[in-house]
Design an enzyme around this catalytic site. Structure first.
Site, PDB file in Angstrom:
ATOM      1  N   GLU A 178      -1.418 -17.749   0.346  1.00  0.00           N
ATOM      2  CA  GLU A 178      -0.264 -17.000  -0.161  1.00  0.00           C
ATOM      3  C   GLU A 178      -0.213 -15.596   0.439  1.00  0.00           C
ATOM      4  OE1 GLU A 178       1.785 -14.973  -4.098  1.00  0.00           O
ATOM      5  OE2 GLU A 178      -0.195 -15.884  -4.289  1.00  0.00           O
ATOM      6  N   ASP A 243     -12.091  -3.586  -5.246  1.00  0.00           N
ATOM      7  CA  ASP A 243     -11.121  -2.500  -5.111  1.00  0.00           C
ATOM      8  C   ASP A 243     -11.699  -1.251  -5.781  1.00  0.00           C
ATOM      9  OD1 ASP A 243      -8.929  -0.848  -4.942  1.00  0.00           O
ATOM     10  OD2 ASP A 243      -7.700  -1.946  -6.371  1.00  0.00           O
ATOM     11  N   ASP A 245     -10.828   2.724  -6.429  1.00  0.00           N
ATOM     12  CA  ASP A 245      -9.711   3.664  -6.411  1.00  0.00           C
ATOM     13  C   ASP A 245     -10.183   5.040  -6.870  1.00  0.00           C
ATOM     14  OD1 ASP A 245      -7.267   5.097  -7.059  1.00  0.00           O
ATOM     15  OD2 ASP A 245      -6.262   3.159  -6.977  1.00  0.00           O
ATOM     16  N   GLY A 295      -5.333   3.184   2.790  1.00  0.00           N
ATOM     17  CA  GLY A 295      -4.200   3.930   3.340  1.00  0.00           C
ATOM     18  C   GLY A 295      -3.847   5.154   2.524  1.00  0.00           C
ATOM     19  N   GLY A 298      -8.266   4.982  -1.668  1.00  0.00           N
ATOM     20  CA  GLY A 298      -9.367   4.095  -2.006  1.00  0.00           C
ATOM     21  C   GLY A 298      -9.785   3.187  -0.880  1.00  0.00           C
ATOM     22  N   HIS A 300     -11.140  -1.111  -0.007  1.00  0.00           N
ATOM     23  CA  HIS A 300     -11.231  -2.505  -0.433  1.00  0.00           C
ATOM     24  C   HIS A 300     -12.354  -3.186   0.348  1.00  0.00           C
ATOM     25  CE1 HIS A 300      -6.615  -2.105  -1.082  1.00  0.00           C
ATOM     26  NE2 HIS A 300      -7.285  -1.610  -2.104  1.00  0.00           N
ATOM     27  N   LEU A 439      -4.357  -8.775  -3.098  1.00  0.00           N
ATOM     28  CA  LEU A 439      -4.927  -7.507  -2.639  1.00  0.00           C
ATOM     29  C   LEU A 439      -4.240  -7.098  -1.335  1.00  0.00           C
ATOM     30  CD1 LEU A 439      -7.115  -5.355  -3.276  1.00  0.00           C
ATOM     31  CD2 LEU A 439      -8.640  -6.620  -1.748  1.00  0.00           C
TER      32      LEU A 439
END
Length: 543
Positions: A178, A243, A245, A295, A298, A300, A439
């Site tokens: 997906e 993730d 942040d 970007g 944070g 990933h 994500l």
């Protein structure tokens, strides 16, 4: 900008004050003029006729006085408000001392501002004309014009397809993946899927997504999810993802808040990557870990090992829980509680934190600089010791002295709990445990900053600078500076020049380095897979 507890607005003889933010590897950004009209009133401390104010850390403010045509400084006790955030490191020496002792040419290198010539004077370096220059700045209004160029000439489709195909482990592996696109005006399109690289390219160039998210590999093609029998469409595989942040650290950083970041607090991301990468490799044995800058604020992590992609939701939750040390919401004051003996993995994390803590927390974040900041630290110590430390802290003359007082007073366990609360990685567990959780994709463009979500070279982690990450604006300008070949080259095979041209295009830009990091990651995975296939073949031969 940040406000103080008791702030008054002082008139400035009807003279507007222009405030700029100094940014690493970028031209200073105009914040605004006439502070009385800003969201928070600004105490000017009697400084009049002042056209430019810049905050250098916590020691003083340097400003350019229009009436005297001179740069001046004011000590910390003369002001209460940070006019803008600037994290260029002048926290151990005053700006006035720096101006007096540092040659102009070295100032230019120290502040890493573009276009600085050797011998250029400091006033000229930060003159209003130079500060207003914004050639390298990203303008979100240009994004609709820049994205088609990026997706046609720069996006690394070939490497991207190789990554998500995993060596052709199954034809359905890419086809059943997906993708989700966020289009202009926040139009959100889920359950996109593609048969091959060519379909992906054409659709991305057609839809021009502002953001790309990657989801799971499903039992059927996501694009056909409405047509399959009810209950048969479900997520089967997904990389184990993490993730981190910066907003989750707002209670322990003093330099920035919310979506803002600076080189000072970025140290937290460096620490997080070092700690988690070690855990994933040494404690769980995962070999293929792709770290990506988001970007904006944070990072990933994509764990791409085959056994990681097959983990159940319960297993993913267990891994995330194993890595979670800082626990509790905004109402929880003490978020770290260590057991005795300390778990070896947490002890390893403390070793990483120890390497950074004094420079980061004590010096740069200056968590002992004022009663307001040291109260947050003392809230983490035992009740019986808090009052005595409070008295000693008031008597102490510096942050370093207060830190030494704390070290002499507390046991090792309490000190380590403080270090962990201030520096240990803070995970969004929900992102990690959900198989069907989306994500943000590597090489997606962040619409707010324009920066590309680029892979991080963990071997050179301390050198990674989020402010030097290329923006879509800078990449397109780099393309403009190169001599472009004609698009409609007359050849028999129409696809070959397109592929060659695209490869040539990204090599002309600062996207080359991040794509090389990405390629090295993919090549390592492919080499590992070939080795595993050979082992399986040898075992089959033994029988």
């Amino acid at each position: 900008m940040s406000g103080g507890s008791h702030v008054s607005s002082i008139k400035t003889s009807r003279r507007k004050i222009s405030v700029f933010e100094l940014r690493t590897n970028a031209n200073p950004r105009f914040i605004g003029s006439d502070p009385c009209s800003s969201q928070k009133q600004i105490q000017l401390c009697g400084l009049k006729g002042c056209d430019i104010m810049i905050n250098f850390g916590i020691k003083c403010i340097i400003f350019f006085n229009l009436e005297e045509r001179k740069w001046k400084t004011t000590a910390k006790q003369d002001w209460q408000i940070f006019f803008c955030r600037c994290s260029l490191g002048l926290t151990t020496r005053s700006c006035s001392q720096a101006l007096q002792t540092t040659p102009p040419s070295k100032l230019g290198a120290y502040f890493r501002c573009p276009g600085v010539l050797p011998g250029e004077s400091f006033p000229r370096l930060f003159s209003p004309q130079k500060m207003a220059s914004s050639e390298s700045q990203y303008d979100a209004a240009e994004l609709p014009d820049l994205l088609p160029i990026y997706y046609k000439r720069l996006f690394p489709y070939s490497q991207y397809f190789r990554w998500l195909s995993y060596g052709g482990v199954s034809k359905k592996y890419f086809q059943n993946r997906e993708f989700s696109f966020t289009l202009k005006d926040d139009i959100y399109v889920r359950y996109q899927s593609f048969n091959n690289q060519n379909e992906l390219e054409k659709e991305m160039q057609k839809m021009v997504p502002y953001k790309i998210d990657i989801g799971a590999v499903y039992s059927n093609k996501p694009s056909q999810h409405n047509s399959v029998k009810s209950g048969t469409f479900h997520a089967e595989y997904k990389e184990l993802v993490f993730d981190i942040d910066m907003t989750d650290y707002d209670d322990v950083r003093t330099c920035c808040s919310s979506a803002d970041i600076c080189p000072k607090c970025w140290t937290l991301m460096t620490i997080a990557i070092k700690i988690l990468d070690r855990v994933l490799e040494e404690d769980f044995g995962f070999q293929h870990r792709l770290w990506v800058y988001s970007g904006r604020r944070g990072v990933h992590c994509w764990v791409c090992d085959e056994n990681a992609r097959k983990l159940s939701q319960a297993a993913r939750s267990a891994v995330a829980e194993y890595m979670s040390v800082v626990k509790g919401g905004t109402d929880t004051i003490k978020k770290v509680h260590l057991t005795n003996p300390i778990h070896p993995s947490i002890q390893q994390a403390i070793t990483v934190i120890d390497h950074y803590f004094e420079d980061y927390a004590v010096n740069e974040q200056d968590i002992f600089s004022s009663k307001e900041t040291w109260q947050n630290v003392l809230a983490l110590v035992p009740d019986g010791l808090r009052d005595g430390l409070q008295i000693d802290f008031v008597k102490a003359k510096s942050s370093t002295e207060r830190w030494k007082l704390l070290q002499r007073t507390l046991t090792a366990t309490y000190l380590e709990e403080i270090k962990l609360q201030y520096c240990y990685p803070r995970l969004d567990v929900n992102v990690s445990k959900g198989i069907n959780h989306l994500l943000k994709s590597p090489f997606s463009v962040h619409p707010k900053t324009g920066r590309i979500s680029v892979p991080i070279d963990v071997k050179n982690l301390d050198k990674f600078d989020p402010f030097s990450v290329p923006t879509i604006s800078s990449l397109c300008k780099e393309l403009d500076k190169t001599k472009e070949e004609q698009e409609n080259t007359s050849v028999e095979n129409d696809e070959e020049p397109e592929v060659k041209r695209r490869t040539r295009d990204y090599k002309k830009t600062s996207l080359l380095g991040p794509i090389k990091v990405f390629e090295q990651f993919i090549e390592k995975m492919e080499h590992f897979r070939k080795g595993e296939l050979l082992k399986q073949s040898d075992r089959g031969g033994d029988f």
